[in-house]
Motif scaffolding. Structure first.
Motif, short mmCIF file in Angstrom:
data_model
loop_
_atom_site.label_atom_id
_atom_site.label_comp_id
_atom_site.label_asym_id
_atom_site.label_seq_id
_atom_site.Cartn_x
_atom_site.Cartn_y
_atom_site.Cartn_z
N UNK A 5 0.93 -1.29 -0.10
CA UNK A 5 0.01 -0.08 -0.01
C UNK A 5 0.95 1.31 -0.05
N UNK A 6 0.44 2.37 -0.46
CA UNK A 6 1.17 3.41 -0.70
C UNK A 6 0.85 4.23 0.94
N UNK A 7 2.00 5.14 1.11
CA UNK A 7 2.18 5.82 2.38
C UNK A 7 0.77 6.49 2.37
N UNK A 11 -1.72 5.83 5.87
CA UNK A 11 -2.28 7.09 6.56
C UNK A 11 -3.69 7.06 6.83
N UNK A 12 -4.25 6.86 5.84
CA UNK A 12 -5.78 6.78 5.71
C UNK A 12 -6.26 5.72 6.68
N UNK A 15 -6.10 6.39 10.12
CA UNK A 15 -7.23 7.38 10.70
C UNK A 15 -8.33 6.52 11.00
N UNK A 16 -8.91 5.65 9.89
CA UNK A 16 -9.99 4.83 9.98
C UNK A 16 -10.06 4.07 11.27
N UNK A 17 -8.70 3.35 11.62
CA UNK A 17 -8.85 2.29 12.75
C UNK A 17 -9.00 3.23 14.05
N UNK A 18 -8.59 4.30 14.02
CA UNK A 18 -8.64 5.31 15.38
C UNK A 18 -10.09 5.60 15.45
N UNK A 70 -11.83 4.59 -5.01
CA UNK A 70 -12.47 3.30 -4.59
C UNK A 70 -11.49 2.32 -3.58
N UNK A 71 -10.36 2.51 -3.87
CA UNK A 71 -9.39 1.76 -3.06
C UNK A 71 -9.46 2.37 -1.57
N UNK A 72 -9.87 3.48 -1.31
CA UNK A 72 -10.06 4.02 0.10
C UNK A 72 -11.20 3.13 0.65
#
Length: 384
Positions: A5-7, A11-12, A15-18, A70-72
């Motif tokens: 995965x890209x940086x 990072x995204x 954020x979702x996990x938090x 879509x990947x996000x």
């Protein structure tokens, strides 16, 4: 081929996990998780996720999304399952019906339906399968008869999930009977609270209940026709390919394998479980390959590439893998007393009852194999 995965994606994901680690989300997810054949109402959880903006980030901003790739959205789907969020509402409402609206709906339909779906204020289900049609949508019998500026739909649909909780149904029906097996089919958006709609539970062993939907001359307006009249079959083919990324089945397989390992450790904390290590290693290898297959499909879809064969491979591999892991986990001992059952054992019990349906939904394994075989046969003919 994607192997990382890209940086920005990492990072995204963080954020979702938090956001999903909050006490409020964890409590709502626990309340929404079914067990022992009891299916709770997961809508309060999804309303919370909608407020957090975690349901449809890849949709355009004007339709309730954030305009992200879509990947996000796939990253969010992974983290929802890993956080214990039951995924059926997300799969049906956002990934299938919502995506279908984006693909085939007109601007008025998108404005009318998508924002509420993205906020978790409205929910949708798919009404394709019929009692005598099985996986062959070309055999469907539901009919949409013209009625003034609209239609009246009559027929029976079966094996839809969460249907008694939803507001909207994406229904396939024949608008030109006799036109041919795969012709004369149209798609409609049905108000599930409309006169003539009757929803009943089909008895089963899973924690999520299948439903039967009887449609008795249900009125729909001409504005509820999704896509061109009589052109439903090409749209269905394209939408089913989008549905078959395999990611949702992969996540179930991953979740069930982790539950199996937790049950092993809980049952005998001091053991190294040497007799199971080889198979566990094989499962992890298969899961890694499965993840690559799913993301290969997803990155293609993000670039507007739909490969029917790749989606068939991903769907077949992921659903068969999840089913195999659930069957293997049956051999893991668990406490006999229900009061003492650990969470992992409850998960595995539910998995064993859910797993058989995975190789049926979104196209049976036999259909996936037929798609692959036809492609290989075509290649062989070209070489000769």
């Amino acid at each position: 081929m994607r192997f990382g995965f890209t940086e920005d994606q990492q990072r995204f994901r963080a954020e979702v996990r938090r956001a999903l680690r909050s006490a409020e989300v964890r409590a709502a997810a626990a309340e929404a998780t079914g067990a022992d054949g009891v299916e709770p109402d997961a809508r309060p959880l999804y309303r919370l996720l909608g407020k957090l903006g975690l349901l449809a980030v890849h949709w355009p901003v004007q339709f309730g999304g954030e305009g992200r790739p879509l990947t996000d959205a796939a990253i969010i789907a992974e983290e929802l399952v890993r956080a214990g969020v039951p995924d059926t509402f997300h799969v049906n409402t956002v990934q299938i019906v919502g995506q279908f609206l984006l693909m085939a709906g007109n601007d008025e339909q998108k404005r009318r339906y998508l924002p509420a779906l993205a906020r978790g204020e409205s929910f949708a289900s798919v009404l394709y399968t019929e009692p005598d049609a099985a996986s062959d949508l070309g055999a469907l019998r539901a009919v949409a008869e013209p009625d003034g500026d609209g239609y009246r739909i009559t027929g029976t649909k079966v094996f839809s999930l969460k249907t008694r909780f939803v507001d909207l149904g994406l229904c396939a029906a024949r608008t030109t009977p006799g036109a041919g097996k795969y012709r004369g089919i149209s798609l409609f958006l049905i108000d599930m609270g409309a006169p003539g709609v009757t929803v009943s539970v089909i008895p089963g062993v899973g924690d999520e209940h299948f439903h039967r939907v009887d449609l008795d001359s249900v009125p729909v307006s001409g504005d509820d026709l999704l896509g061109p009249r009589d052109e439903g079959w090409p749209l269905l083919n394209e939408a089913l390919a989008i549905e078959r990324t395999g990611l949702d089945y992969h996540l179930k397989a991953e979740h069930w394998l982790q539950a199996a390992l937790d049950a092993l450790i809980d049952g005998d904390p001091g053991s190294s479980h040497d007799d199971r290590l080889e198979q566990i290693g094989r499962w992890y290898g298969a899961l890694t390959a499965d993840h690559v297959l799913a993301w290969e499909v997803l990155t293609g879809l993000a670039s507007d590439r739909i490969d029917q064969v790749s989606t068939a491979v991903a769907k077949y591999h992921s659903s068969e893998l999840a089913q195999s892991i659930a069957a293997w986990a049956v051999g893991i001992p668990s406490p006999e007393q229900r009061a003492n059952r650990i969470r992992a054992a409850v998960t595995l019990d539910s998995a064993y009852r859910e797993a058989p349906g995975l190789t049926l939904s979104a196209g049976t394994s036999e259909v996936m194999l037929q798609i692959m075989a036809a492609a290989f046969d075509s290649i062989g003919q070209e070489e000769h």
